[in-house]
Design a protein around this motif. Sequence first.
Motif, PDB file in Angstrom:
ATOM      1  N   ARG A   1       0.676  -1.119   0.214  1.00  0.00           N
ATOM      2  CA  ARG A   1       0.065  -0.035  -0.020  1.00  0.00           C
ATOM      3  C   ARG A   1       0.869   1.308   0.115  1.00  0.00           C
ATOM      4  O   ARG A   1       0.535   2.173  -0.700  1.00  0.00           O
ATOM      5  N   THR A   2       1.888   1.155   0.818  1.00  0.00           N
ATOM      6  CA  THR A   2       2.871   2.415   1.007  1.00  0.00           C
ATOM      7  C   THR A   2       3.418   2.790  -0.578  1.00  0.00           C
ATOM      8  O   THR A   2       3.533   3.960  -1.048  1.00  0.00           O
ATOM      9  N   ILE A   3       3.945   1.565  -1.293  1.00  0.00           N
ATOM     10  CA  ILE A   3       4.431   1.834  -2.580  1.00  0.00           C
ATOM     11  C   ILE A   3       3.221   2.338  -3.448  1.00  0.00           C
ATOM     12  O   ILE A   3       3.682   3.205  -4.488  1.00  0.00           O
ATOM     13  N   GLU A   4       2.107   1.911  -3.376  1.00  0.00           N
ATOM     14  CA  GLU A   4       1.158   2.303  -4.377  1.00  0.00           C
ATOM     15  C   GLU A   4       0.597   3.556  -4.267  1.00  0.00           C
ATOM     16  O   GLU A   4       0.182   4.309  -4.974  1.00  0.00           O
TER      17      GLU A   4
ATOM     18  N   ASN B   1       5.327  10.830  -1.818  1.00  0.00           N
ATOM     19  CA  ASN B   1       6.581  11.464  -1.607  1.00  0.00           C
ATOM     20  C   ASN B   1       7.710  10.545  -1.391  1.00  0.00           C
ATOM     21  O   ASN B   1       8.870  10.840  -1.127  1.00  0.00           O
ATOM     22  N   LEU B   2       7.535   9.461  -2.124  1.00  0.00           N
ATOM     23  CA  LEU B   2       8.618   8.129  -1.980  1.00  0.00           C
ATOM     24  C   LEU B   2       9.768   8.740  -3.163  1.00  0.00           C
ATOM     25  O   LEU B   2       9.179   9.092  -4.261  1.00  0.00           O
ATOM     26  N   ARG B   3      10.844   8.545  -2.718  1.00  0.00           N
ATOM     27  CA  ARG B   3      11.968   9.183  -3.382  1.00  0.00           C
ATOM     28  C   ARG B   3      12.736   8.006  -4.090  1.00  0.00           C
ATOM     29  O   ARG B   3      13.280   8.292  -5.115  1.00  0.00           O
ATOM     30  N   HIS B   4      12.681   6.903  -3.542  1.00  0.00           N
ATOM     31  CA  HIS B   4      13.466   5.715  -4.212  1.00  0.00           C
ATOM     32  C   HIS B   4      12.256   4.621  -4.364  1.00  0.00           C
ATOM     33  O   HIS B   4      12.537   3.617  -3.871  1.00  0.00           O
ATOM     34  N   ARG B   5      11.253   4.992  -5.079  1.00  0.00           N
ATOM     35  CA  ARG B   5      10.110   3.929  -5.206  1.00  0.00           C
ATOM     36  C   ARG B   5      10.695   2.806  -6.069  1.00  0.00           C
ATOM     37  O   ARG B   5      10.063   1.532  -5.859  1.00  0.00           O
TER      38      ARG B   5
END
Length: 702
Positions: free
Chosen positions: A639-642, A646-650
């Motif tokens: 869920r966090t990845i989706e 603001n993720l910088r290193h997806r």
Amino acid sequence: MFQEPNYRENLSLMLSEVLHDIGVNERIVMRRRRQFMLIENMANIECRLTDLNTTYYFLGSQSEGTTTIGLHSDLDILSCSHDFNIIQDWSEWEHDVNMKFNYLMIQDENTTPGYCFLQLLKDDEPLPATVIPNEHHISDSRGRILFKSTGIYDFLQGAHQQHGPSIAEQNPGFYDLDKLIAIPFKSWPQSASGWLERQGIGSWPTQEMRRYATSTGCFVVPTGSKVSEYPGLEWRISTSLAERCFILNLNITQIRCYVLLKMILKSFLNSQDEINISSFMCKTVLFHCIENTESGIWKDNNLFTCLTYCLLELHNCVQNDCCSHFIVTENNLMAGKFTAETKHELSKNICELIQNDRQWLLSIDIDDLGHRLQVKLNRVPHGVYYFPSSLEIYEHVLMIGNINIAKVISEEHKYVLNHLHNKNIRTINQSVGKLMTFSDNGNRLEHAAFKLLAPFLFTTYGSILASSSIGENNQVSPQALVWLSAGLNSDISSSRLKLASVFYSTGDMEKAELILRHTEQQYNSYPVLPFCCCNIWFPAVSAEFKRLCNEQSEDCIKHIIALCVRFIQEEINCVPHELQYEMFRSTQDDMIHRDNNEGFWMDWAVVDSLPLLYFLQYKIYRHLQRHQDQQQALSKLTRTIETGENLRHRETALNILGQCMEQENRPQVALKCYMLSLQQRAKNNAASIHICKLLSGFMNSQ
């Protein structure tokens, strides 16, 4: 001059209120200044730790607090190189093996006032050099070896847009940067000696300010005068630190007057394509006006009259084609700046501004100043115009400042890690020893900067020691634990996650799980902003995050910022094997597609905090056979990845998710993760390795 009708006093008070509302007030000005002084001190701590013989000074409107959101001011960074020794007297010549060159400052009939030539001297005795050392020097008609002012930028790497003596760098969402290269000289310039004796009506600058100015020294910057016959050889004498001292000692009315002058420039006197009158000229005009007036006139109820006086002085400068530098008075800042036609147009426009009194103020669009003033003067009722409230402005300004502090922490940490990479333990110990000197020495701002930056370096040092001891006996040394503990409060998560990773690597799952659980609780208790400087874009920020930035000091970033977690190769034994692939992501072909100056972090394992937290939970709960918790951690990671905007290193998060899916025996989902990762970063991506491994395993099973 200063006996004006009452409406001028009322207008001044209303104008002061408007400027207060848009952030030109004591509190916001002081907060802005503190934020940038902390950034400056952190940058210089990094220089000391990485043996860079440079000092940075953050100058200009942003660091002075003499700007607003609508003025869109750049951030001026003066990069002061100590690899040169500039002298005005032969007694200042130095024999130093660490010094590249000695230069004699020359001001003669061929140099423009306020500018100089730099004559190369011998490095073994105080005599003029006779041999041209490289293409950055030239011999003039008198046989003097002169340093080209155009040559110093050849030492800079990377593609930058150059204008004037500085290097411009665009930072979307952040402040645009003007990076200025400068060389210091210790003694006060002889051409400015007259200023030390000059005394105006206002007894300003004070004797204390003059003593400070002369003790800080000056610079030369690589730019020639527009009217020079030798622009490629001239260096401008800069008194930037003295000018910063003057600005920092202005009262709030003087600051507001300066801000208004800059708004006038932008609204009426300069076009987007051509800057005829610079903000530095306005600053100089303001200094002259303060020096030549009684200090008592610079009050809120007299703001409009003070502004008019500054405009009259600016008009005189334009009419006479002369704006004398405040300290180096022989330097005419307007020399060669505009044509006779432009001069006539500027003179006419300034006259109209002076004659039309307040009418032009009501038409300034910057920061809705005109509309706000109309409301204050009851020209229009409240609600006719919409503009941000003062609270919204304060929150925005201080939020930007705190994010910039986080950005610089992340950048300086990255550069120090690059310096430590491939170094032995002894060298790393020496760097830590240098770092600790900042805990005992320096001023309060340097201490505050140390407290913001040091925990990240403590954690790295502890992790390097832990990696070494794990490699020897699969245990964490007591010394490593001491340093890891010292760094725990770096931010909301990154140092805690490193400690958890250390315990995970030694098989101490209970301790690792406890740290992760506490970190997740902390993360959920605050409006946390994930941030990393490896991939720069401005993050999405919540209203609660802005509120805390306004209400609390810069220390709040320790509770509301989650920086990415970085492992250099010296920490490899503290890194889960799924992440170790990130350290070997680049093929020879990939290396071609890397920025040589900034891409060095791609030889490390770098991951956003929240994906690493859930990944470690997944691994630990799998080991502890807590299957429900394991699946819950996997769901949170997915869920966090989706949804994490603001993720910088997806791409890295997708790679570790793919490996989790492989362990779940879901190879098709794993392959999808790796393909999505390659969409995020086509080159320098460990996803290519994982796809090869996955397909190889599939082929072997067939």
